[in-house]
Design a protein around this motif. Structure first.
Motif, PDB file in Angstrom:
ATOM      1  N   THR A 134      31.246 -13.365  11.499  1.00  0.00           N
ATOM      2  CA  THR A 134      30.753 -12.808  10.226  1.00  0.00           C
ATOM      3  C   THR A 134      31.815 -12.022   9.469  1.00  0.00           C
ATOM      4  OG1 THR A 134      28.839 -11.697   9.256  1.00  0.00           O
ATOM      5  CG2 THR A 134      29.847 -10.616  11.159  1.00  0.00           C
TER       6      THR A 134
ATOM      7  N   ALA B  62      31.210  -4.204   8.931  1.00  0.00           N
ATOM      8  CA  ALA B  62      30.201  -5.050   8.267  1.00  0.00           C
ATOM      9  C   ALA B  62      28.847  -4.358   8.305  1.00  0.00           C
ATOM     10  CB  ALA B  62      30.135  -6.410   8.965  1.00  0.00           C
ATOM     11  N   LYS B  63      28.546  -3.732   9.439  1.00  0.00           N
ATOM     12  CA  LYS B  63      27.249  -3.060   9.554  1.00  0.00           C
ATOM     13  C   LYS B  63      27.149  -1.909   8.541  1.00  0.00           C
ATOM     14  CE  LYS B  63      23.977  -0.655  12.278  1.00  0.00           C
ATOM     15  NZ  LYS B  63      23.446  -0.247  13.542  1.00  0.00           N
TER      16      LYS B  63
ATOM     17  N   VAL C 154      33.012  -6.012  12.920  1.00  0.00           N
ATOM     18  CA  VAL C 154      31.561  -6.062  12.736  1.00  0.00           C
ATOM     19  C   VAL C 154      30.967  -4.660  12.545  1.00  0.00           C
ATOM     20  CG1 VAL C 154      30.935  -6.062  15.197  1.00  0.00           C
ATOM     21  CG2 VAL C 154      29.613  -7.435  13.604  1.00  0.00           C
ATOM     22  N   HIS C 155      31.653  -3.632  13.044  1.00  0.00           N
ATOM     23  CA  HIS C 155      31.178  -2.253  12.822  1.00  0.00           C
ATOM     24  C   HIS C 155      31.248  -1.918  11.328  1.00  0.00           C
ATOM     25  CE1 HIS C 155      31.128  -1.315  17.117  1.00  0.00           C
ATOM     26  NE2 HIS C 155      32.253  -1.997  17.199  1.00  0.00           N
TER      27      HIS C 155
ATOM     28  N   PHE D  90      23.765  -6.810  13.280  1.00  0.00           N
ATOM     29  CA  PHE D  90      25.181  -7.064  13.530  1.00  0.00           C
ATOM     30  C   PHE D  90      25.441  -6.897  15.020  1.00  0.00           C
ATOM     31  CE2 PHE D  90      25.229  -6.179   9.010  1.00  0.00           C
ATOM     32  CZ  PHE D  90      26.091  -7.162   8.559  1.00  0.00           C
TER      33      PHE D  90
ATOM     34  N   ARG E 220      28.356  -7.301  18.181  1.00  0.00           N
ATOM     35  CA  ARG E 220      29.753  -7.549  18.533  1.00  0.00           C
ATOM     36  C   ARG E 220      29.816  -8.328  19.844  1.00  0.00           C
ATOM     37  NH1 ARG E 220      34.874  -3.895  20.258  1.00  0.00           N
ATOM     38  NH2 ARG E 220      36.215  -5.712  20.482  1.00  0.00           N
TER      39      ARG E 220
ATOM     40  N   ALA F 107      24.268 -11.559  12.830  1.00  0.00           N
ATOM     41  CA  ALA F 107      25.641 -11.643  12.309  1.00  0.00           C
ATOM     42  C   ALA F 107      26.588 -11.198  13.417  1.00  0.00           C
ATOM     43  CB  ALA F 107      25.784 -10.749  11.080  1.00  0.00           C
ATOM     44  N   VAL F 108      27.339 -12.152  13.933  1.00  0.00           N
ATOM     45  CA  VAL F 108      28.105 -11.925  15.150  1.00  0.00           C
ATOM     46  C   VAL F 108      29.598 -12.020  14.884  1.00  0.00           C
ATOM     47  CG1 VAL F 108      28.578 -12.898  17.446  1.00  0.00           C
ATOM     48  CG2 VAL F 108      26.254 -12.958  16.526  1.00  0.00           C
ATOM     49  N   ASP F 109      30.348 -11.126  15.465  1.00  0.00           N
ATOM     50  CA  ASP F 109      31.803 -11.307  15.483  1.00  0.00           C
ATOM     51  C   ASP F 109      32.344 -10.701  16.779  1.00  0.00           C
ATOM     52  OD1 ASP F 109      33.872 -12.039  12.887  1.00  0.00           O
ATOM     53  OD2 ASP F 109      34.730 -11.314  14.767  1.00  0.00           O
TER      54      ASP F 109
ATOM     55  N   GLY G 236      30.770  -9.567   6.956  1.00  0.00           N
ATOM     56  CA  GLY G 236      29.333  -9.785   6.777  1.00  0.00           C
ATOM     57  C   GLY G 236      28.957 -10.606   5.547  1.00  0.00           C
TER      58      GLY G 236
END
Ligand SMILES: C[S@@+](CC[C@H](N)C(=O)[O-])C[C@H]1O[C@@H](n2cnc3c(N)ncnc32)[C@H](O)[C@@H]1O
Length: 386
Positions: free
Chosen positions: A39, A68-69, A65-66, A83, A85, A58-60, A42
């Protein structure tokens, strides 16, 4: 480049982002469960939520990803997007999804890693009638004529000599020209229209052989030399919504691949140039070494990725099934950390126990070894929600 430059840089790829936005709105239906693998900041997860998804996973695998959240919270998406991780397939999610978004392709589209990933996504994460973004891809091939590309591959400004700094570098040339490499090409580098080699659908387990095998031919309307082939892929993001990665189209970060003809192949006016490209299959069916050939007027030039790997007989013997491998220092440390990870010890206890077995390690080094050995290897699950 910092991690943030890398991910914010992708936001500058407006053509790609807008094409994905249109595709996601065309594919996602109200209430859908959507999985986005990779993601980043995101972006596509936000588009999926905007398109009416009931829940977006939504995965990375990276800590991006932190961020993105945090963006999701500021923009009011927190109730619809989870989200997570972790690396798929090591990360599990609690439900199968109606839509899967994935676009972290290799420049030649499918390599062994993403063939396995796509198979796993369909088998373990998606419903039977899954819709994917993209839904399809085509491998494209066109002959090129370009001193600039040749220079980029050979690295020497003067294309007529291998003698630089008074030293003859010619024994290294074979390795350079047999490596399929990514070079920024422009549309003027192409000397004929592209031909589609093969096609891959993403809503079924990909057949990499079908995608990475094919022949093409062109009747040349100008005489001249051919420096090789440009290989790229076009993506159908949603039915009818194509995103081309052709030289000069610059949609994003996937890049083009150059398959060199060395020496260049001269072709006369009206002559037919024939090309073939194929990837050997590994034992598990995933794509292996790429080989290619160009032929015109009875003259042939070939390339093979295997010939690009500098390997001595000694190296190859080490890969034989009869060779007995022994752990080096790094492997031994990693092995100790993994066996100390018993589901009961804490990180600190593992580091201390590691120091017991390797007294030469300072406590800081032991902690670093534990982190390095466990990175991406410990169970990640819904508990990894960020
Ligand atoms: C090219 S970036 C794209 C990011 C985002 N989709 C965008 O367009 O800005 C691909 C991302 O996929 C992630 N990724 C690739 N394979 C993955 C996997 N198996 N599991 C989780 N994340 C993955 C990478 O860490 C990377 O952040």
């Amino acid at each position: 480049m910092s991690m943030m430059q890398h991910y914010r840089g992708m936001l500058a790829q407006e053509k790609r982002i807008e094409a994905f936005r249109r595709a996601i709105h065309a594919v996602v239906r109200p209430g859908d469960r959507v999985l986005e693998v990779g993601t980043g900041l995101g972006t596509f997860a936000f588009f999926a939520a905007d398109a009416g998804a009931g829940r977006v996973w939504a995965v990375d695998g990276t800590p991006i990803v932190h961020v993105a959240k945090a963006i999701g919270v500021v923009n009011g998406y927190a109730d619809r997007i989870e989200f997570l991780r972790g690396w798929i397939p090591r990360l599990t999610i609690p439900e199968r999804c109606d839509v899967v978004i994935f676009e972290d392709f290799a420049p030649r589209l499918l390599d062994a890693g993403n063939v396995r990933l796509l198979e796993t996504l369909l088998r373990d994460y998606a419903v039977g009638e899954v819709r994917t973004v993209p839904c399809r891809a085509r491998l494209m091939l066109a002959p090129i004529r370009s001193d600039r590309v040749r220079r980029a591959v050979l690295s020497f400004a003067d294309l007529d000599t291998e003698v630089v700094y008074g030293i003859d570098w010619s024994p290294s040339r074979e390795y350079a020209v047999n490596a399929p490499v990514s070079v920024d090409m422009v549309s003027d580098d192409l000397v004929a229209d592209p031909v589609a080699l093969g096609e891959v659908r993403f809503d079924r387990a990909p057949d990499p052989r079908a995608a990475l095998h094919g022949t093409a031919e062109w009747r040349m309307d100008r005489a001249g030399s051919i420096d090789g082939l440009a290989l790229w892929f076009d993506l159908e993001l949603a039915p009818g919504e194509w995103l081309s990665n052709a030289p000069g189209a610059e949609p994003g970060s996937w890049g083009n691949t150059v398959l060199m003809a060395d020496p260049p192949l001269s072709v006369g006016v009206g002559e037919v140039l024939r090309a073939s490209v194929g990837s050997s299959a590994s034992d598990d069916g995933t794509p292996g070494w790429l080989a290619w050939s160009l032929e015109a007027g009875g003259r042939t030039v070939q390339g093979n990725e295997f010939a690009a790997a500098p390997a001595s007989l000694h190296d190859l013997a080490g890969l034989s099934p009869d060779a007995v491998p022994r752990l080096g220092r790094h492997g031994a440390l990693e092995c100790d950390v993994l066996s100390l990870t018993d589901g009961a010890r804490t990180m600190g206890e593992i580091a201390e126990a590691l120091r017991g077995a390797h007294p030469e390690l300072s406590s800081e080094l032991a902690q670093r070894e534990v982190l390095a050995a466990l990175q991406g290897r410990v169970e990640t699950s819904i508990a990894n929600k960020v």
